[in-house]
Design a protein around this motif. Structure first.
Motif, PDB file in Angstrom:
ATOM      1  N   ARG A 101      -9.287   8.728  41.798  1.00  0.00           N
ATOM      2  CA  ARG A 101      -8.329   9.759  41.443  1.00  0.00           C
ATOM      3  C   ARG A 101      -7.845   9.583  40.003  1.00  0.00           C
ATOM      4  NH1 ARG A 101      -2.302  10.846  43.858  1.00  0.00           N
ATOM      5  NH2 ARG A 101      -1.881   8.837  42.858  1.00  0.00           N
ATOM      6  N   ILE A 102      -7.780  10.707  39.276  1.00  0.00           N
ATOM      7  CA  ILE A 102      -7.184  10.755  37.938  1.00  0.00           C
ATOM      8  C   ILE A 102      -6.155  11.867  37.942  1.00  0.00           C
ATOM      9  CG2 ILE A 102      -7.565  11.201  35.484  1.00  0.00           C
ATOM     10  CD1 ILE A 102     -10.317  10.059  35.731  1.00  0.00           C
ATOM     11  N   LEU A 103      -4.933  11.546  37.547  1.00  0.00           N
ATOM     12  CA  LEU A 103      -3.877  12.542  37.485  1.00  0.00           C
ATOM     13  C   LEU A 103      -3.977  13.332  36.177  1.00  0.00           C
ATOM     14  CD1 LEU A 103      -0.877  10.378  38.755  1.00  0.00           C
ATOM     15  CD2 LEU A 103      -2.265  11.991  40.068  1.00  0.00           C
ATOM     16  N   VAL A 104      -3.538  14.575  36.226  1.00  0.00           N
ATOM     17  CA  VAL A 104      -3.518  15.430  35.035  1.00  0.00           C
ATOM     18  C   VAL A 104      -2.095  15.950  34.843  1.00  0.00           C
ATOM     19  CG1 VAL A 104      -4.482  17.432  33.859  1.00  0.00           C
ATOM     20  CG2 VAL A 104      -5.906  16.104  35.432  1.00  0.00           C
ATOM     21  N   ALA A 105      -1.570  15.725  33.660  1.00  0.00           N
ATOM     22  CA  ALA A 105      -0.210  16.150  33.337  1.00  0.00           C
ATOM     23  C   ALA A 105      -0.229  17.117  32.162  1.00  0.00           C
ATOM     24  CB  ALA A 105       0.651  14.937  32.994  1.00  0.00           C
TER      25      ALA A 105
ATOM     26  N   PHE B 169       3.370  16.815  36.079  1.00  0.00           N
ATOM     27  CA  PHE B 169       2.011  16.891  36.599  1.00  0.00           C
ATOM     28  C   PHE B 169       1.629  18.315  36.989  1.00  0.00           C
ATOM     29  CE2 PHE B 169       3.254  12.457  37.465  1.00  0.00           C
ATOM     30  CZ  PHE B 169       2.228  11.826  36.777  1.00  0.00           C
ATOM     31  N   ILE B 170       0.348  18.618  36.808  1.00  0.00           N
ATOM     32  CA  ILE B 170      -0.195  19.912  37.223  1.00  0.00           C
ATOM     33  C   ILE B 170      -0.368  19.905  38.739  1.00  0.00           C
ATOM     34  CG2 ILE B 170      -2.167  21.486  37.053  1.00  0.00           C
ATOM     35  CD1 ILE B 170      -2.679  20.419  34.264  1.00  0.00           C
ATOM     36  N   GLN B 171       0.101  20.959  39.387  1.00  0.00           N
ATOM     37  CA  GLN B 171      -0.027  21.082  40.833  1.00  0.00           C
ATOM     38  C   GLN B 171      -1.388  21.707  41.194  1.00  0.00           C
ATOM     39  OE1 GLN B 171       2.368  19.667  42.844  1.00  0.00           O
ATOM     40  NE2 GLN B 171       3.043  19.005  40.802  1.00  0.00           N
TER      41      GLN B 171
ATOM     42  N   PHE C 294      -5.061  14.348  25.726  1.00  0.00           N
ATOM     43  CA  PHE C 294      -4.862  12.939  25.409  1.00  0.00           C
ATOM     44  C   PHE C 294      -5.265  12.117  26.631  1.00  0.00           C
ATOM     45  CE2 PHE C 294      -2.351  15.271  22.468  1.00  0.00           C
ATOM     46  CZ  PHE C 294      -2.320  14.505  21.305  1.00  0.00           C
ATOM     47  N   GLY C 295      -6.278  11.257  26.446  1.00  0.00           N
ATOM     48  CA  GLY C 295      -6.870  10.613  27.607  1.00  0.00           C
ATOM     49  C   GLY C 295      -7.161   9.140  27.478  1.00  0.00           C
ATOM     50  N   ASP C 296      -6.474   8.439  26.580  1.00  0.00           N
ATOM     51  CA  ASP C 296      -6.681   6.994  26.506  1.00  0.00           C
ATOM     52  C   ASP C 296      -6.423   6.382  27.884  1.00  0.00           C
ATOM     53  OD1 ASP C 296      -5.965   4.116  26.123  1.00  0.00           O
ATOM     54  OD2 ASP C 296      -6.311   4.607  24.016  1.00  0.00           O
TER      55      ASP C 296
ATOM     56  N   GLU D 239      -0.398   4.968  36.315  1.00  0.00           N
ATOM     57  CA  GLU D 239      -1.690   5.407  36.859  1.00  0.00           C
ATOM     58  C   GLU D 239      -2.502   6.050  35.753  1.00  0.00           C
ATOM     59  OE1 GLU D 239      -2.272   7.174  40.802  1.00  0.00           O
ATOM     60  OE2 GLU D 239      -0.098   7.304  40.976  1.00  0.00           O
ATOM     61  N   ARG D 240      -3.811   6.105  35.976  1.00  0.00           N
ATOM     62  CA  ARG D 240      -4.718   6.765  35.038  1.00  0.00           C
ATOM     63  C   ARG D 240      -4.355   8.237  34.969  1.00  0.00           C
ATOM     64  NH1 ARG D 240      -7.577   8.373  31.264  1.00  0.00           N
ATOM     65  NH2 ARG D 240      -9.845   8.261  31.177  1.00  0.00           N
ATOM     66  N   THR D 241      -3.904   8.680  33.793  1.00  0.00           N
ATOM     67  CA  THR D 241      -3.396  10.045  33.649  1.00  0.00           C
ATOM     68  C   THR D 241      -3.877  10.673  32.359  1.00  0.00           C
ATOM     69  OG1 THR D 241      -1.373   9.415  34.830  1.00  0.00           O
ATOM     70  CG2 THR D 241      -1.331  11.484  33.621  1.00  0.00           C
ATOM     71  N   LEU D 242      -4.478  11.854  32.468  1.00  0.00           N
ATOM     72  CA  LEU D 242      -4.781  12.680  31.310  1.00  0.00           C
ATOM     73  C   LEU D 242      -3.582  13.583  31.041  1.00  0.00           C
ATOM     74  CD1 LEU D 242      -8.399  13.953  32.116  1.00  0.00           C
ATOM     75  CD2 LEU D 242      -7.775  12.060  30.632  1.00  0.00           C
ATOM     76  N   SER D 243      -3.332  13.895  29.791  1.00  0.00           N
ATOM     77  CA  SER D 243      -2.268  14.836  29.474  1.00  0.00           C
ATOM     78  C   SER D 243      -2.799  15.939  28.563  1.00  0.00           C
ATOM     79  CB  SER D 243      -1.096  14.144  28.782  1.00  0.00           C
ATOM     80  OG  SER D 243      -0.095  15.094  28.454  1.00  0.00           O
ATOM     81  N   ILE D 244      -2.526  17.179  28.947  1.00  0.00           N
ATOM     82  CA  ILE D 244      -2.848  18.339  28.124  1.00  0.00           C
ATOM     83  C   ILE D 244      -1.568  18.713  27.374  1.00  0.00           C
ATOM     84  CG2 ILE D 244      -3.695  20.705  28.083  1.00  0.00           C
ATOM     85  CD1 ILE D 244      -4.952  20.166  30.836  1.00  0.00           C
ATOM     86  N   ALA D 245      -1.592  18.589  26.060  1.00  0.00           N
ATOM     87  CA  ALA D 245      -0.401  18.832  25.249  1.00  0.00           C
ATOM     88  C   ALA D 245      -0.364  20.278  24.774  1.00  0.00           C
ATOM     89  CB  ALA D 245      -0.367  17.885  24.059  1.00  0.00           C
ATOM     90  N   TYR D 246       0.826  20.848  24.793  1.00  0.00           N
ATOM     91  CA  TYR D 246       1.091  22.198  24.298  1.00  0.00           C
ATOM     92  C   TYR D 246       2.176  22.117  23.233  1.00  0.00           C
ATOM     93  CZ  TYR D 246      -1.461  24.293  28.222  1.00  0.00           C
ATOM     94  OH  TYR D 246      -2.436  24.663  29.124  1.00  0.00           O
ATOM     95  N   PHE D 247       2.166  23.089  22.301  1.00  0.00           N
ATOM     96  CA  PHE D 247       3.238  23.107  21.319  1.00  0.00           C
ATOM     97  C   PHE D 247       3.727  24.529  21.076  1.00  0.00           C
ATOM     98  CE2 PHE D 247      -0.188  24.240  18.516  1.00  0.00           C
ATOM     99  CZ  PHE D 247       0.389  24.887  17.427  1.00  0.00           C
TER     100      PHE D 247
END
Length: 238
Positions: A9-13, A48-50, A80-82, A89-97
């Motif tokens: 599992r990888i979480l996405v935020a 987190f994205i639902q 951002f996925g380091d 937990e292993r988490t990817l983040s999609i950044a918005y501005f």
């Protein structure tokens, strides 16, 4: 339901970077993190994205929940996925501005997560890789501001040249020469001079201007390369 086997599992935020202009300064909106690790440290607005929503829907939901802000145009910046960016937990983040008029949205802000505006020069230490997100968002915003007159949307219907200059200096965190700035702005033909003056800033006062909407829509290319030394400013002070 069929599932992919052998996958972890990888979480996405999503994380929202909101810049604001208050009429004189560019600021960054931050909240205090409500959970460990780094509880009560300053953070971007994240969550987190639902399973039933798109990243864009998640970004707008998270921003409204954390700050009360809604109907804000958010632009996707980067992923951002380091692997070590989140220690839990292993988490990817999609950044918005976004870049907004603070005075227009100020009444929407709630106090639940202690949302605060900070000058870019006084930004506190942020959790995880949020400082890197802000750095990248500033760079993208400068590219857009150097190529198109998007910043006019942050100004009131009538404004002064010094107000406009303060806005650009805040975005680029650089001082522009007053005479050259005024000359270049007026040479675009995008502004209409009004007879009234703003007498609050000085005894002499500064004339108000408004954006010529027809010229803006038809000839906004005349604004290209308006910013002095754009290549240098796009990389400095990041």
């Amino acid at each position: 339901m069929q599932r992919y086997t052998g996958q972890k599992r990888i979480l996405v935020a999503v994380d929202c970077i909101v810049f604001g202009f208050d009429g004189s300064s560019i600021k960054l909106l931050l909240v205090k993190r409500s959970i460990e690790p780094h509880k009560n440290k300053y953070s971007l607005m994240g969550g987190f994205i639902q399973p039933d929503e798109t990243p864009n829907e998640a970004a707008n939901r998270v921003l409204e929940y954390r700050t009360g802000l809604k109907n804000v145009y958010l632009e996707q910046l980067n992923v951002f996925g380091d692997p070590s960016r989140d220690p839990v937990e292993r988490t990817l983040s999609i950044a918005y501005f976004a870049l907004i008029d603070i005075n227009k949205y100020e009444k929407q802000l709630n106090d639940e997560f202690h949302a605060e505006w900070f000058l870019l020069t006084e930004m506190p230490d942020l959790i995880f890789d949020h400082t890197e997100m802000v750095r990248m968002a500033k760079k993208q915003l400068r590219y857009k501001a150097a190529l198109h007159p998007i910043l006019f949307h942050l100004l009131p219907e009538r404004f002064t040249i010094p107000q406009l200059q303060s806005l650009y200096e805040g975005i680029f965190q650089a001082k522009f020469d007053d005479r050259n700035f005024s000359r270049k702005v007026l040479s675009t033909g995008l502004l209409v001079k009004l007879p009234e003056k703003d007498k609050q800033s000085s005894k002499k006062g500064a004339f108000y201007y408004k954006l010529n909407q027809t010229e803006y829509l038809e000839n906004f290319e005349s604004f290209l390369n308006f910013v002095p030394n754009p290549d240098k400013l796009l990389t400095d002070n990041l």
